[in-house]
Design an enzyme around this catalytic site. Sequence first.
Site, mmCIF file in Angstrom:
data_model
loop_
_atom_site.group_PDB
_atom_site.id
_atom_site.type_symbol
_atom_site.label_atom_id
_atom_site.label_comp_id
_atom_site.label_asym_id
_atom_site.label_seq_id
_atom_site.Cartn_x
_atom_site.Cartn_y
_atom_site.Cartn_z
ATOM 1 N N TRP A 102 129.477 93.104 37.185
ATOM 2 C CA TRP A 102 128.732 94.302 37.604
ATOM 3 C C TRP A 102 129.048 95.492 36.733
ATOM 4 O O TRP A 102 128.152 96.269 36.387
ATOM 5 C CB TRP A 102 128.969 94.593 39.083
ATOM 6 C CG TRP A 102 128.512 93.442 39.922
ATOM 7 C CD1 TRP A 102 129.294 92.562 40.615
ATOM 8 C CD2 TRP A 102 127.152 92.994 40.113
ATOM 9 N NE1 TRP A 102 128.510 91.613 41.220
ATOM 10 C CE2 TRP A 102 127.204 91.848 40.939
ATOM 11 C CE3 TRP A 102 125.911 93.459 39.667
ATOM 12 C CZ2 TRP A 102 126.048 91.154 41.326
ATOM 13 C CZ3 TRP A 102 124.758 92.772 40.057
ATOM 14 C CH2 TRP A 102 124.845 91.636 40.870
ATOM 15 N N ASP A 175 131.297 102.470 41.609
ATOM 16 C CA ASP A 175 130.456 101.484 42.287
ATOM 17 C C ASP A 175 131.346 100.817 43.333
ATOM 18 O O ASP A 175 132.194 99.999 43.005
ATOM 19 C CB ASP A 175 129.933 100.455 41.282
ATOM 20 C CG ASP A 175 129.203 99.298 41.963
ATOM 21 O OD1 ASP A 175 129.042 99.328 43.203
ATOM 22 O OD2 ASP A 175 128.786 98.355 41.248
ATOM 23 N N LYS A 199 127.007 94.446 52.095
ATOM 24 C CA LYS A 199 128.303 93.804 52.304
ATOM 25 C C LYS A 199 128.951 94.355 53.577
ATOM 26 O O LYS A 199 128.954 93.692 54.611
ATOM 27 C CB LYS A 199 129.219 93.974 51.092
ATOM 28 C CG LYS A 199 128.791 93.125 49.896
ATOM 29 C CD LYS A 199 128.024 93.933 48.915
ATOM 30 C CE LYS A 199 127.895 93.319 47.535
ATOM 31 N NZ LYS A 199 127.353 91.993 47.395
HETATM 32 N N1 PMP Z 1 127.753 96.184 42.274
HETATM 33 C C1 PMP Z 1 128.517 95.277 42.909
HETATM 34 C C2 PMP Z 1 130.008 95.453 42.899
HETATM 35 C C3 PMP Z 1 127.929 94.212 43.592
HETATM 36 O O1 PMP Z 1 128.691 93.305 44.226
HETATM 37 C C4 PMP Z 1 126.514 94.104 43.597
HETATM 38 C C5 PMP Z 1 125.790 92.988 44.333
HETATM 39 N N2 PMP Z 1 126.469 91.867 44.622
HETATM 40 C C6 PMP Z 1 125.756 95.046 42.904
HETATM 41 C C7 PMP Z 1 126.417 96.084 42.273
HETATM 42 C C8 PMP Z 1 124.248 94.966 42.846
HETATM 43 O O2 PMP Z 1 123.708 95.318 44.064
HETATM 44 P P1 PMP Z 1 122.144 95.154 44.335
HETATM 45 O O3 PMP Z 1 121.830 93.697 44.246
HETATM 46 O O4 PMP Z 1 121.976 95.714 45.715
HETATM 47 O O5 PMP Z 1 121.413 95.949 43.301
#
Ligand code: PMP
Length: 362
Positions: A102, A175, A199
């Site tokens: 991420w 994030d 989550k």
């Molecule tokens: N950042 C992290 C740490 C994540 O775990 C996730 C999704 N698993 C995301 C960003 C992306 O989130 P989204 O799919 O809601 O865009």
Amino acid sequence: VTERKLNFSSGPAVLPDVVLRAAQSALWDLEGTGIGILEHSHRGKEFGAVLARTEARVRAVASIPDDYAVLFLTSGATVQFAMVPENFLAGGVADYCHTGVWSGKAIEEARRYGQPHVACSSEADRFSYIPDRFEWSAAPRYVHFTSNNTIYGTQWRGEVRSEPPVPEGVPLICDASSDLFSRPIDIRKYTLLYASAQKNLGPPGVTVVIVRRDFLESGAKGLPPLAQYRTYAKEASMHNTPNTFGIYVIGEVMQWILDQGGLAAMQQHNEAKAKVVYDFLDGSQAWRGHARPDSRSLMNLTFRGATPELEDRMVAAAEAQGLSGLRGHRSVGGLRASMYNAFPLHGAQRLVDLLGEIERTG
Ligand code: PMP
């Protein structure tokens, strides 16, 4: 009535029973209003009350000061990877901590708007730890990090490293998608913090942003209204139709957290569950954790079996017994047990009982 499974999914993920029951009832009739939550106008006073109480509860859960705005964006955290640099990078340099898939995506997006500099990275060691060496730029616009690495199962935590040691005065952006409100948090350490909801907070498709008001006003002007944080702040997240159901569920989850004893209680519960699993892994010959012990996540626990066959047998046995979602992300392999706030302690015990049984029977 079907038996509900033990849901180890990394997200969308398990939600508290009382929240699901309340949502079930609110779908039909929101608290005696005669209209369901999916059918209420976002401009009506009924949804207005839901939005106001959700924001108030988010503020109560994390003691968010008044000079911070709480925003609800109709999108996921992935949109934030671009929106942060679009607003605050303006061709400049920002420091990024690279700790997994991420953070890598956030860095890629930042390249569109300026120069992300990787100030620390654990990539060379398969993202198995949280870095402790940093190379800060001379004058970064901000530092960005990912508080919990959902895929690799590492987390910034502990007295020293709950966040990177940012140079004085540099805005810290986080994030926090996979660990926000899983433990106490000092919002003042952050300038902007975002988390997609699926989550610990609620359903997918809505992102909570907590941002210092003076900082959000410093963002780029001239972008489309929904690409500017100030629009959400000025119009109470109602420039257009927000994710009304998502905001409702977040409000219920926040009340549940408060009823359980708040973030300190969440942390205690999460530590207790993680200890069951990590203690087992430390004593096992057949199963081995991916993350370095000092970097282990309390939310996503990643581990491997001695052989791929053992892992396959475990996943098959788990599925047969109603333990769902244990297969690791394709980029790491192995197994992953995600145990967010609403995941029960007995689920952690069920997991290690089965891991032990598979180890013994080979
Ligand atoms: N950042 C992290 C740490 C994540 O775990 C996730 C999704 N698993 C995301 C960003 C992306 O989130 P989204 O799919 O809601 O865009």
